[in-house]
Enzyme design. Structure first.
Site, mmCIF file in Angstrom:
data_model
loop_
_atom_site.group_PDB
_atom_site.id
_atom_site.type_symbol
_atom_site.label_atom_id
_atom_site.label_comp_id
_atom_site.label_asym_id
_atom_site.label_seq_id
_atom_site.Cartn_x
_atom_site.Cartn_y
_atom_site.Cartn_z
ATOM 1 C CE1 TYR A 1 20.492 39.104 40.517
ATOM 2 C CE2 TYR A 1 19.722 37.163 41.705
ATOM 3 C CZ TYR A 1 20.512 37.734 40.730
ATOM 4 O OH TYR A 1 21.315 36.943 39.948
ATOM 5 C CG ASP B 1 24.009 39.100 39.626
ATOM 6 O OD1 ASP B 1 24.160 40.271 39.992
ATOM 7 O OD2 ASP B 1 23.656 38.775 38.480
#
Length: 687
Positions: A291, A73
């Site tokens: 995101y 991430d």
């Protein structure tokens, strides 16, 4: 995550093998501090036992690959996971092995994979500082709490305990609040044509109207009679109402709680799935949103252009001449865009059939907020009328919506509802007739209890923690039984209040709001490469240990070390913290739990029954015990969950002969379904 790996694999094709680490593969050890205090807080990392097989599989795949790319991430935590993977797989973090995706779409993934970079050590250091700080607090405070309150599974946290303090202090402010009486007076006024409107008493002899009791209200009612009412001033103007910026992590959690009734953790879980990729037809999986862990309200030029293209299809009047840009809060991280759909033309209606009901609602919310953020403002015609009468000033205001603008897409506001209304034709100097007066008594109210959404807002406004951690923090408060959720509101438990008092008294700096907010700024400073991470940890640790040494603790009778609550298969006990060097133990004194009232009546003597705590849990007992020794089990506890086998019964809580809690269908013996764990009123998103 496996879902993201699956999506990326389909986008990159057969030349790539994509595997998931399923989160962290290394961390500090579970049963020791794992931080070398004397050597700049050097952390001791170990492979997580549940990840040994995963890591072995990743190592085999890495050995047979031409190139290894780390695509965890795009944030501090992801950078740290990537660094740990590099260390475990013997990769050089200074080599270009790292790529990030702000959105998981074919174009972004394929373009990003061409531009690997070294792992950002400053990001890793910021995460290490946070992890070490949290370990130092949790590892040293948690045993202290267990010893103080004679209970296992208690914990303290640098941000968690401050969040609990907010909930506790709000509850106490409500409990101690003394309502103050005040009054308002409205007048219904009419033109000679008989058209009426209401106006509020606003000023008395030039001073703001403050009416504190009935006597003052009655005196003003008498004064309001028998005088002329004349329009003194009419103010009319056009007001523009601009749209809200697109979502950040924090605002998404707040609005999803208010509009959709979702908990912070549920919101993040649903958003994670929308980000990782969803099958939307023959094109394969695609990430529907960018995101979802971000502080930024910034949008890329490509995203703005995409939104404006969609808005133009609604009509030229909805598209502003220039794009809308938003400024974030001071100190917010700006590494990623705001949360937005990856494609504006992918409307909620177009993807609804591919999503669960909750996923569809959250996507709809994100999509509408994003598109609305680039639309023209809503226009109102606002009127404020001022009326005079013998030194009394009355005011009335109303707004008329002229053009809906962004409200067409995002119809209900997150702010207060607009007061809509119109007035009869009025001119300055016009006389009005008093039709009636309406006095009304009010009492001031305390601030409301926190909901998950308003607690998230309070934490963000105070600069405490990071929005990406709020969901986990709130869940910890529930799991530790420091707070409970009643409907939507949060209330501290007695245990939560006691722990807060203990920590505030013994460790005021750890629970200080400004101190905790300043620590976030220092972590940001590490991320920016301005200060070594061990320096920040040292600034915290020295005063923390000084406070720790001042707290009286139960000591081992053999070696003098602190005692802590431990657990074995026979229950909880006190043991030395120097185990196995010192094996001193002592039984844990049983805390007396006062009986709780119940609505049951004793079948033997007719007296009220109470709920008592026994060896095998709570039970009903006569309140006159030992005079009357009648007892019986608690009635079945309803869960509201339909039995998944017979589809007609309800799952209820029961106790086994050995006192263990279990859950089974209330149609037993016709339906024999049972389970050990408590079922929830939520359905699996997959099946």
């Amino acid at each position: 995550s496996p879902a993201k790996a699956k999506s990326i694999s389909k986008m990159l094709g057969s030349a790539y093998t994509v595997k998931a680490s399923v989160g962290h593969v290394r961390d500090l050890p579970e049963h020791s501090l794992g931080v070398d205090i004397t050597h700049d807080f050097a952390p001791e990392y170990v492979v997580l036992k549940e990840k040994k097989d995963v890591l072995a599989e990743l190592a085999r795949a890495a050995q047979s690959a031409d190139q290894v790319i780390v695509a965890t991430d795009p944030d501090r935590e992801g950078e740290a996971i990537g660094w740990h993977l590099a260390k475990a797989l013997e990769l050089d973090p200074d080599e270009p092995i790292r790529v990030t995706f702000n959105e998981i779409t074919r174009e972004v993934v394929r373009e990003s994979i061409k531009r690997p970079r070294p792992i950002d050590q400053h990001l890793v250091d910021a995460q290490q500082a946070r992890r070490v700080l949290d370990r130092l607090v949790g590892y040293q405070l948690s045993p202290l709490l267990s010893g103080k309150f004679q209970r296992r599974s208690l914990s303290a946290g640098r941000v968690q305990s401050v969040a609990l303090r907010l909930v506790v202090e709000r509850e106490r402010a409500i409990t101690s609040f003394v309502p103050q009486e005040y009054w308002t007076i409205e007048a219904q006024l009419a033109t000679t044509a008989g058209e009426a409107f209401w106006a509020l008493l606003y000023r008395i002899d030039g001073q703001k109207a403050e009416i504190s009791n009935r006597e003052q209200a009655e005196a003003l009612l008498a004064r309001s009679q028998g005088h002329k009412y004349r329009v003194r001033h009419i103010e009319q103007k056009e007001r523009r109402r601009t749209p809200a910026p697109p979502f950040t992590t924090s605002t998404l959690q707040q609005v999803a709680a208010g509009r959709l009734g979702l908990s912070a953790s549920k919101t993040m879980s649903l958003a994670q799935r929308l980000y990782e990729g969803v099958e939307v037809g023959e094109g394969g999986p695609v990430g529907l949103i960018t995101y979802m862990r971000t502080d930024s309200v910034r949008l890329s030029e490509e995203a703005i252009k995409d939104a404006r293209g969609y808005i133009a299809s609604l009509g030229a009047s909805y598209l502003p001449e220039k794009s809308n840009y938003y400024r974030g809060r001071k100190g917010n991280q700006d590494a990623h865009e705001a949360i937005r759909p990856t494609l504006a033309s992918r409307t909620p209606e177009a993807v609804r059939k591919f999503l669960t009901a909750e996923q569809a609602k959250l996507y709809d919310l994100i999509w509408r907020r994003f598109v609305a953020s680039q639309m023209a403002p809503a226009l109102y015609h606002q009127t404020v009328v001022t009326v005079d009468s013998d030194g009394l000033e009355w005011r009335s205001s109303g707004s008329l919506l002229l053009f809906e603008g962004w409200l067409k897409i995002y119809p209900s506001s997150d702010d207060e509802d607009e007061a809509l209304g119109t007035f009869p034709p009025l001119v300055a100097g016009q006389n009005l007739e008093l039709r009636q007066l309406k006095p009304e008594q009010h009492f001031t109210k305390p601030e409301p209890r926190y909901t998950e959404g308003t607690l998230v807002k309070a934490l963000e406004e105070a600069g405490i923690g990071r929005p990406s951690t709020y969901a986990a923090i709130i869940e910890t408060l529930f799991r530790r039984k420091y707070a409970v959720k009643e409907g939507k509101i949060l209330k501290p438990t007695a245990l939560g209040e006691e722990i807060t008092d203990f920590l505030v008294q013994g460790f005021p700096a750890v629970l200080d709001y400004q101190f905790t907010a300043d620590m976030e700024d220092k972590l940001d400073s590490i991320e920016e490469g301005n200060v070594p991470w061990s320096t920040i940890v040292r600034q915290f640790y020295d005063p923390f240990t000084a406070a720790l040494d001042q707290v009286p603790r139960e000591r081992c009778e053999v070696c003098g070390a602190p005692l802590e609550v431990k657990v074995s298969r026979f229950g909880q006990f006190l043991g030395c913290t120097r185990y196995p060097e010192c094996k001193f133990t002592r039984p844990l004194p049983r805390a007396a739990v006062p009986p709780k009232p119940s609505e049951e009546t004793c079948q033997k003597c007719g007296q009220p029954m109470v709920i008592r705590e026994g060896r095998f849990g709570p039970f009903l007992s006569c309140s006159t015990y030992p005079k009357c020794d009648f007892t019986k089990p608690l009635p079945q506890q309803h869960t509201g969950v339909t039995c998944p086998v017979c589809r007609t019964g309800e799952i209820v809580q029961k106790r086994s002969r050995r006192g263990r809690t279990f859950y089974s269908c209330n149609r037993y013996p016709d339906c024999r379904f049972s389970m050990w764990h408590q079922p929830l009123k939520e359905h699996c998103e997959r099946c």
